[in-house]
Design a protein around this motif. Structure first.
Motif, PDB file in Angstrom:
ATOM      1  N   ASP A  48       0.819  -1.208   0.000  1.00 19.87           N
ATOM      2  CA  ASP A  48       0.000   0.000   0.000  1.00 19.87           C
ATOM      3  C   ASP A  48       0.854   1.261   0.000  1.00 19.87           C
ATOM      4  O   ASP A  48       0.588   2.211   0.747  1.00 19.87           O
ATOM      5  CB  ASP A  48      -0.945  -0.009   1.199  1.00 19.87           C
ATOM      6  CG  ASP A  48      -2.112   0.953   1.025  1.00 19.87           C
ATOM      7  OD1 ASP A  48      -2.498   1.213  -0.132  1.00 19.87           O
ATOM      8  OD2 ASP A  48      -2.621   1.448   2.042  1.00 19.87           O
ATOM      9  N   HIS A  49       1.907   1.247  -0.806  1.00 24.10           N
ATOM     10  CA  HIS A  49       2.796   2.394  -0.916  1.00 24.10           C
ATOM     11  C   HIS A  49       3.318   2.500  -2.348  1.00 24.10           C
ATOM     12  O   HIS A  49       3.451   1.501  -3.046  1.00 24.10           O
ATOM     13  CB  HIS A  49       4.008   2.253   0.017  1.00 24.10           C
ATOM     14  CG  HIS A  49       3.670   2.297   1.471  1.00 24.10           C
ATOM     15  ND1 HIS A  49       3.221   1.175   2.145  1.00 24.10           N
ATOM     16  CD2 HIS A  49       3.702   3.308   2.373  1.00 24.10           C
ATOM     17  CE1 HIS A  49       3.015   1.507   3.417  1.00 24.10           C
ATOM     18  NE2 HIS A  49       3.300   2.785   3.570  1.00 24.10           N
ATOM     19  N   TRP A  50       3.646   3.702  -2.741  1.00 23.29           N
ATOM     20  CA  TRP A  50       4.464   3.936  -3.935  1.00 23.29           C
ATOM     21  C   TRP A  50       5.910   3.945  -3.461  1.00 23.29           C
ATOM     22  O   TRP A  50       6.213   4.529  -2.417  1.00 23.29           O
ATOM     23  CB  TRP A  50       4.080   5.265  -4.560  1.00 23.29           C
ATOM     24  CG  TRP A  50       4.726   5.540  -5.883  1.00 23.29           C
ATOM     25  CD1 TRP A  50       4.900   4.672  -6.915  1.00 23.29           C
ATOM     26  CD2 TRP A  50       5.259   6.797  -6.316  1.00 23.29           C
ATOM     27  NE1 TRP A  50       5.509   5.297  -7.972  1.00 23.29           N
ATOM     28  CE2 TRP A  50       5.739   6.609  -7.644  1.00 23.29           C
ATOM     29  CE3 TRP A  50       5.374   8.052  -5.741  1.00 23.29           C
ATOM     30  CZ2 TRP A  50       6.327   7.628  -8.376  1.00 23.29           C
ATOM     31  CZ3 TRP A  50       5.951   9.083  -6.471  1.00 23.29           C
ATOM     32  CH2 TRP A  50       6.414   8.870  -7.773  1.00 23.29           C
ATOM     33  N   VAL A  86      -0.661   0.997  -7.347  1.00 25.29           N
ATOM     34  CA  VAL A  86      -1.226   1.922  -6.369  1.00 25.29           C
ATOM     35  C   VAL A  86      -2.460   2.621  -6.948  1.00 25.29           C
ATOM     36  O   VAL A  86      -3.496   2.748  -6.283  1.00 25.29           O
ATOM     37  CB  VAL A  86      -0.176   2.962  -5.931  1.00 25.29           C
ATOM     38  CG1 VAL A  86      -0.797   4.005  -5.002  1.00 25.29           C
ATOM     39  CG2 VAL A  86       0.992   2.281  -5.226  1.00 25.29           C
ATOM     40  N   ASN A  89      -5.205   0.086  -7.085  1.00 22.24           N
ATOM     41  CA  ASN A  89      -5.476  -0.541  -5.796  1.00 22.24           C
ATOM     42  C   ASN A  89      -5.617  -2.055  -5.954  1.00 22.24           C
ATOM     43  O   ASN A  89      -6.584  -2.666  -5.487  1.00 22.24           O
ATOM     44  CB  ASN A  89      -6.740   0.044  -5.157  1.00 22.24           C
ATOM     45  CG  ASN A  89      -6.868  -0.357  -3.687  1.00 22.24           C
ATOM     46  OD1 ASN A  89      -5.874  -0.655  -3.022  1.00 22.24           O
ATOM     47  ND2 ASN A  89      -8.088  -0.379  -3.182  1.00 22.24           N
ATOM     48  N   ARG A 109      -0.285   5.362   0.166  1.00 22.82           N
ATOM     49  CA  ARG A 109      -1.254   5.463  -0.926  1.00 22.82           C
ATOM     50  C   ARG A 109      -2.122   6.706  -0.781  1.00 22.82           C
ATOM     51  O   ARG A 109      -2.450   7.355  -1.779  1.00 22.82           O
ATOM     52  CB  ARG A 109      -2.130   4.205  -0.980  1.00 22.82           C
ATOM     53  CG  ARG A 109      -3.085   4.206  -2.180  1.00 22.82           C
ATOM     54  CD  ARG A 109      -3.754   2.851  -2.378  1.00 22.82           C
ATOM     55  NE  ARG A 109      -4.515   2.868  -3.617  1.00 22.82           N
ATOM     56  CZ  ARG A 109      -5.805   3.209  -3.696  1.00 22.82           C
ATOM     57  NH1 ARG A 109      -6.478   3.538  -2.596  1.00 22.82           N
ATOM     58  NH2 ARG A 109      -6.428   3.233  -4.858  1.00 22.82           N
TER      59      ARG A 109
END
Length: 224
Positions: A48-50, A86, A89, A109
């Motif tokens: 849940d991250h770039w 991201v 999702n 995110r």
């Protein structure tokens, strides 16, 4: 250790943001360290991250149902990856492995989506990044199927001198033959022979743990 504030300001997309936008990004950044050989994520995981590489080297790859391994890209200092997952999702469609000890910057995110929805500059960066990665992945599929090992080594090496993905890249990269082999899907011995051949053609100069590129354009189109 570099602070979160420093990392945000030193990203390749920082120049595209206003001061307020950059401060919002700083608040959404965290750091993680991964040791050589460890998985950052597996195919099917939700990350849940770039993610950006502050220091180190990672491999983005997948293994087919038939057991064939394929490397899509390598990412080193300053490179960012995973924006597609991201945005959508969705679970990652690839494995991400640290090829050497690696420090990552991870933008949440929620912060990523805020920038996506509010920052014209950030969106300009994303369009350039997505377009370049798409071209890179298409080329990867092509040369994985039809090119010989020397060309695969040449083209994998050329990734790190792409001025869109690495605008601050110089002419030299610190990378071992083992690491380059992991990216190209060949043995260290094959990399050694390929580098000697490319050096004989005047395209690069190979030293222990370091490669200086003379003609990055020629490497990116190498076909022999």
């Amino acid at each position: 250790m570099t602070t979160k504030r420093d990392i945000a300001g030193e990203t390749i997309w920082a120049a595209e943001l206003t001061d307020d936008e950059l401060e919002r990004a700083r608040r959404g950044l965290t750091e993680r360290i991964f040791s050589k050989g460890s998985y950052i994520c597996h195919r099917g995981d939700r990350l849940d991250h770039w993610t950006g590489v502050v220091e180190g080297l990672i491999k983005i790859s997948a293994i087919s149902a038939a057991g064939k391994a394929m490397t899509f890209a390598g990412v080193t200092d300053g490179g960012w990856f995973g924006e597609g997952s991201v945005l959508k999702n969705e679970p990652r469609q690839y494995d991400v492995v640290a090829i050497r000890d690696t420090r990552l910057a991870m933008l949440s995110r929620s912060s990523f989506l805020w920038l996506y929805e509010n920052s014209t500059g950030f969106n300009r960066f994303l369009v350039r990044q997505l377009n370049e990665r798409m071209g890179q992945f298409i080329a990867t599929i092509e040369y994985d199927r039809i090119l010989g090992p020397t060309a695969r080594v040449a083209r994998n090496l050329s990734w790190f001198f792409n001025r869109t993905l690495y605008p601050r890249a110089g002419t030299t990269i610190e990378i071992s033959q083992e690491e380059l082999g992991l990216l190209a899907g060949v043995s260290r011995q094959v990399v050694n022979r390929a580098l000697r051949a490319l050096e004989d053609e005047g395209l690069l100069k190979a030293e222990h743990g370091r490669i200086t590129v003379v003609d990055a354009g020629a490497l990116s189109h190498y076909e022999s």
